[in-house]
Motif scaffolding. Sequence first.
Motif, PDB file in Angstrom:
ATOM      1  N   PHE A  45       0.808  -1.219   0.000  1.00  0.00           N
ATOM      2  CA  PHE A  45       0.000   0.000   0.000  1.00  0.00           C
ATOM      3  C   PHE A  45       0.844   1.273   0.000  1.00  0.00           C
ATOM      4  O   PHE A  45       0.388   2.317  -0.454  1.00  0.00           O
ATOM      5  N   GLY A  46       2.073   1.180   0.447  1.00  0.00           N
ATOM      6  CA  GLY A  46       2.985   2.313   0.303  1.00  0.00           C
ATOM      7  C   GLY A  46       3.275   2.580  -1.169  1.00  0.00           C
ATOM      8  O   GLY A  46       3.202   3.720  -1.644  1.00  0.00           O
ATOM      9  N   VAL A  47       3.558   1.519  -1.908  1.00  0.00           N
ATOM     10  CA  VAL A  47       3.819   1.643  -3.349  1.00  0.00           C
ATOM     11  C   VAL A  47       2.569   2.125  -4.075  1.00  0.00           C
ATOM     12  O   VAL A  47       2.642   3.036  -4.920  1.00  0.00           O
ATOM     13  N   LEU A  48       1.414   1.550  -3.753  1.00  0.00           N
ATOM     14  CA  LEU A  48       0.167   1.974  -4.404  1.00  0.00           C
ATOM     15  C   LEU A  48      -0.132   3.451  -4.143  1.00  0.00           C
ATOM     16  O   LEU A  48      -0.626   4.158  -5.027  1.00  0.00           O
ATOM     17  N   THR A  49       0.191   3.925  -2.955  1.00  0.00           N
ATOM     18  CA  THR A  49      -0.058   5.327  -2.620  1.00  0.00           C
ATOM     19  C   THR A  49       0.842   6.249  -3.436  1.00  0.00           C
ATOM     20  O   THR A  49       0.376   7.251  -3.995  1.00  0.00           O
ATOM     21  N   ASP A  96      -2.576  -1.396   6.263  1.00  0.00           N
ATOM     22  CA  ASP A  96      -2.713  -0.760   4.947  1.00  0.00           C
ATOM     23  C   ASP A  96      -2.981   0.737   5.107  1.00  0.00           C
ATOM     24  O   ASP A  96      -2.293   1.581   4.528  1.00  0.00           O
ATOM     25  N   THR A  97      -4.002   1.038   5.890  1.00  0.00           N
ATOM     26  CA  THR A  97      -4.434   2.424   6.047  1.00  0.00           C
ATOM     27  C   THR A  97      -3.382   3.273   6.750  1.00  0.00           C
ATOM     28  O   THR A  97      -3.179   4.437   6.395  1.00  0.00           O
ATOM     29  N   SER A  98      -2.697   2.705   7.704  1.00  0.00           N
ATOM     30  CA  SER A  98      -1.626   3.438   8.398  1.00  0.00           C
ATOM     31  C   SER A  98      -0.524   3.843   7.424  1.00  0.00           C
ATOM     32  O   SER A  98      -0.039   4.978   7.451  1.00  0.00           O
ATOM     33  N   MET A  99      -0.138   2.915   6.557  1.00  0.00           N
ATOM     34  CA  MET A  99       0.895   3.242   5.579  1.00  0.00           C
ATOM     35  C   MET A  99       0.399   4.258   4.563  1.00  0.00           C
ATOM     36  O   MET A  99       1.134   5.167   4.181  1.00  0.00           O
ATOM     37  N   ILE A 100      -0.830   4.118   4.134  1.00  0.00           N
ATOM     38  CA  ILE A 100      -1.412   5.085   3.198  1.00  0.00           C
ATOM     39  C   ILE A 100      -1.340   6.488   3.797  1.00  0.00           C
ATOM     40  O   ILE A 100      -0.883   7.434   3.148  1.00  0.00           O
ATOM     41  N   VAL A 101      -1.778   6.641   5.030  1.00  0.00           N
ATOM     42  CA  VAL A 101      -1.768   7.950   5.696  1.00  0.00           C
ATOM     43  C   VAL A 101      -0.341   8.470   5.832  1.00  0.00           C
ATOM     44  O   VAL A 101      -0.065   9.646   5.543  1.00  0.00           O
ATOM     45  N   ALA A 102       0.587   7.619   6.248  1.00  0.00           N
ATOM     46  CA  ALA A 102       1.979   8.048   6.419  1.00  0.00           C
ATOM     47  C   ALA A 102       2.578   8.553   5.107  1.00  0.00           C
ATOM     48  O   ALA A 102       3.221   9.612   5.065  1.00  0.00           O
ATOM     49  N   VAL A 103       2.349   7.813   4.030  1.00  0.00           N
ATOM     50  CA  VAL A 103       2.885   8.221   2.732  1.00  0.00           C
ATOM     51  C   VAL A 103       2.215   9.505   2.253  1.00  0.00           C
ATOM     52  O   VAL A 103       2.884  10.399   1.724  1.00  0.00           O
ATOM     53  N   LEU A 104       0.914   9.628   2.453  1.00  0.00           N
ATOM     54  CA  LEU A 104       0.224  10.847   2.029  1.00  0.00           C
ATOM     55  C   LEU A 104       0.696  12.071   2.804  1.00  0.00           C
ATOM     56  O   LEU A 104       0.779  13.168   2.248  1.00  0.00           O
ATOM     57  N   VAL A 105       1.028  11.912   4.073  1.00  0.00           N
ATOM     58  CA  VAL A 105       1.578  13.024   4.860  1.00  0.00           C
ATOM     59  C   VAL A 105       2.911  13.470   4.259  1.00  0.00           C
ATOM     60  O   VAL A 105       3.155  14.673   4.087  1.00  0.00           O
ATOM     61  N   VAL A 106       3.763  12.519   3.922  1.00  0.00           N
ATOM     62  CA  VAL A 106       5.054  12.859   3.309  1.00  0.00           C
ATOM     63  C   VAL A 106       4.837  13.556   1.968  1.00  0.00           C
ATOM     64  O   VAL A 106       5.475  14.572   1.678  1.00  0.00           O
ATOM     65  N   ILE A 107       3.927  13.045   1.155  1.00  0.00           N
ATOM     66  CA  ILE A 107       3.639  13.668  -0.141  1.00  0.00           C
ATOM     67  C   ILE A 107       3.114  15.091   0.051  1.00  0.00           C
ATOM     68  O   ILE A 107       3.522  16.015  -0.662  1.00  0.00           O
ATOM     69  N   ALA A 108       2.233  15.287   1.016  1.00  0.00           N
ATOM     70  CA  ALA A 108       1.700  16.630   1.290  1.00  0.00           C
ATOM     71  C   ALA A 108       2.815  17.577   1.712  1.00  0.00           C
ATOM     72  O   ALA A 108       2.853  18.745   1.273  1.00  0.00           O
ATOM     73  N   LEU A 109       3.730  17.110   2.542  1.00  0.00           N
ATOM     74  CA  LEU A 109       4.856  17.947   2.965  1.00  0.00           C
ATOM     75  C   LEU A 109       5.761  18.307   1.792  1.00  0.00           C
ATOM     76  O   LEU A 109       6.181  19.462   1.657  1.00  0.00           O
ATOM     77  N   VAL A 110       6.038  17.339   0.939  1.00  0.00           N
ATOM     78  CA  VAL A 110       6.880  17.605  -0.238  1.00  0.00           C
ATOM     79  C   VAL A 110       6.190  18.602  -1.162  1.00  0.00           C
ATOM     80  O   VAL A 110       6.821  19.547  -1.636  1.00  0.00           O
ATOM     81  N   ARG A 111       4.911  18.412  -1.389  1.00  0.00           N
ATOM     82  CA  ARG A 111       4.167  19.332  -2.258  1.00  0.00           C
ATOM     83  C   ARG A 111       4.140  20.738  -1.666  1.00  0.00           C
ATOM     84  O   ARG A 111       4.271  21.723  -2.408  1.00  0.00           O
ATOM     85  N   SER A 112       3.971  20.866  -0.372  1.00  0.00           N
ATOM     86  CA  SER A 112       3.920  22.193   0.237  1.00  0.00           C
ATOM     87  C   SER A 112       5.291  22.869   0.182  1.00  0.00           C
ATOM     88  O   SER A 112       5.380  24.074  -0.003  1.00  0.00           O
ATOM     89  N   ARG A 113       6.344  22.092   0.315  1.00  0.00           N
ATOM     90  CA  ARG A 113       7.716  22.637   0.196  1.00  0.00           C
ATOM     91  C   ARG A 113       7.957  23.167  -1.214  1.00  0.00           C
ATOM     92  O   ARG A 113       8.564  24.203  -1.386  1.00  0.00           O
ATOM     93  N   ARG A 114       7.498  22.407  -2.198  1.00  0.00           N
ATOM     94  CA  ARG A 114       7.670  22.836  -3.600  1.00  0.00           C
ATOM     95  C   ARG A 114       6.895  24.105  -3.886  1.00  0.00           C
ATOM     96  O   ARG A 114       7.345  24.957  -4.661  1.00  0.00           O
ATOM     97  N   ALA A 115       5.722  24.237  -3.293  1.00  0.00           N
ATOM     98  CA  ALA A 115       4.896  25.426  -3.541  1.00  0.00           C
ATOM     99  C   ALA A 115       5.517  26.677  -2.928  1.00  0.00           C
ATOM    100  O   ALA A 115       5.332  27.768  -3.450  1.00  0.00           O
ATOM    101  N   VAL A 116       6.267  26.509  -1.848  1.00  0.00           N
ATOM    102  CA  VAL A 116       6.876  27.641  -1.159  1.00  0.00           C
ATOM    103  C   VAL A 116       8.233  27.989  -1.746  1.00  0.00           C
ATOM    104  O   VAL A 116       8.664  29.140  -1.692  1.00  0.00           O
ATOM    105  N   ALA A 117       8.923  27.032  -2.336  1.00  0.00           N
ATOM    106  CA  ALA A 117      10.282  27.241  -2.853  1.00  0.00           C
ATOM    107  C   ALA A 117      10.282  28.327  -3.922  1.00  0.00           C
ATOM    108  O   ALA A 117       9.398  28.382  -4.768  1.00  0.00           O
ATOM    109  N   PRO A 118      11.296  29.211  -3.865  1.00  0.00           N
ATOM    110  CA  PRO A 118      11.364  30.306  -4.857  1.00  0.00           C
ATOM    111  C   PRO A 118      11.735  29.842  -6.235  1.00  0.00           C
ATOM    112  O   PRO A 118      12.330  28.917  -6.500  1.00  0.00           O
TER     113      PRO A 118
END
Length: 118
Positions: A45-49, A96-118
């Motif tokens: 489920f980490g890979v699927l996420t 399954d769900t725990s891994m999905i949430v963990a991976v989505l949190v990391v993805i959200a953090l990466v996306r927010s970092r990219r949005a803030v980067a100059p």
Amino acid sequence: MTAREHLTFWRLLLAVAITVAIVMALLPTPPMVPASDKTQHMAAFGVLTVLSALAYPMARLYRIGERLSFLGAMIEVAQSIPALHRDCDILDWVADTSMIVAVLVVIALVRSRRAVAP
């Protein structure tokens, strides 16, 4: 490779990964893998996420999460079919769900970092 071809590639890869995960989960005697059951669930489920986020970059992350969690739950329900000789385990769905949430949190953090980067 165009953006459209890029998305098509990730979506095809996601479809293959989902198919493999479902088939492996429903085989009466799956191949032996040198990892615990929960580790296998979390890896799958980490890979699927990750693949879902790459295949559908505009999708809301919580939608990806709910759909993958539902897939995990449906796999567990299907494993309760006596003819499959598998076990339905709510803790597998929790893994399954725990891994999905963990991976989505990391993805959200990466996306927010990219949005803030100059």
